[in-house]
Design an enzyme around this catalytic site. Structure first.
Site: not given
Length: 248
Positions: A128-130
């Site tokens: 999610v942090k990408g």
């Protein structure tokens, strides 16, 4: 300097041809080693050349940085690169396309295979942090993403992909010594081809030393190089896997 699309490297002034390169020679540090480095630079077309930095990195090995001028020209018209053949989509566009085109979640598995324990690449795309200000594929509501982590064997990956009915398998390869990334990718492609034939999932590989133009040679569907962002990968998956509805 020639006009049009012919250019030369730029260092101190336009078209001066100045370049900088680095390499290691298996020779002890010292004046003879620097002479050997200059000889190599001259044979590479760098002349005059200067050793601007050198230091011993182990017994019998020396690292060099060489600076000098080349006479080679670059024809920009002859440059060949892999052009992106699909639009970059926003998160909402990706979710909407999958929802309307597939009617179910798009199943994605990711892993580092072989002895590669460097998960930074696959995590940047999936987590999610990408990466680079973009959230990873786990953020997308219409994708079911599983990150299998590091040192996954190819047979295990094939088995997991079959069990999950994966639409796409993403593989990151950072370890490149002796072209390990190329060997591992060919092994991956062969294993999926043998086990699943035409029903295999989309195979996507990426890493800092991959050439995006090598997909066909490696037996995979898509190759991403350094600097790839999650949005680029997600947009490609939609382009390759989601049927596009004709405008009414």
């Amino acid at each position: 300097m020639p006009d049009g699309t012919i250019v030369r490297p730029y260092g101190d002034t336009t078209g001066d041809g100045m370049v900088q390169t680095s390499f290691t020679l298996p020779v002890p540090a010292g004046p003879p080693a620097e002479g050997a480095a200059l000889q190599l630079a001259n044979k590479m077309g760098i002349e005059p050349a200067m050793v601007v930095h050198s230091h011993a990195i182990d017994s019998g090995y020396t690292f060099f940085v060489v600076y000098g001028s080349v006479k080679h020209l670059v024809d920009l018209d002859a440059v060949q690169v892999e052009e992106r053949a699909y639009p970059l989509l926003s998160s909402s566009e990706i979710n909407a396309a999958i929802r309307s085109g597939l009617g179910r979640k798009l199943v994605v598995l990711g892993a580092c295979i072989g002895t590669d324990a460097h998960t930074v690449g696959i995590d940047a795309i999936l987590n999610v942090k990408g990466f680079a200000g973009e959230k990873g594929l786990e953020y997308l509501r219409e994708m079911a993403v599983t990150n299998l982590g590091a040192q996954v064997t190819v047979p295990d990956l094939v088995s997991r992909a079959r069990a999950a009915r994966a639409d796409a398998v993403l593989v990151s390869q950072v370890v490149t010594q002796k072209d390990a990334h190329l060997r591992n990718t060919r092994e991956l492609a062969a294993a999926f081809r043998e086990a699943m034939g035409d029903s295999r999932p989309l195979l996507v590989v990426g890493g800092p030393r991959f050439d995006p133009a090598m997909a066909a040679d490696l037996g995979v569907d898509k190759v991403f190089g350094r600097g790839t962002t999650p949005g680029e990968v997600a947009s490609y998956l939609v382009h390759a896997l989601v049927p596009q509805k004709e405008p009414s």
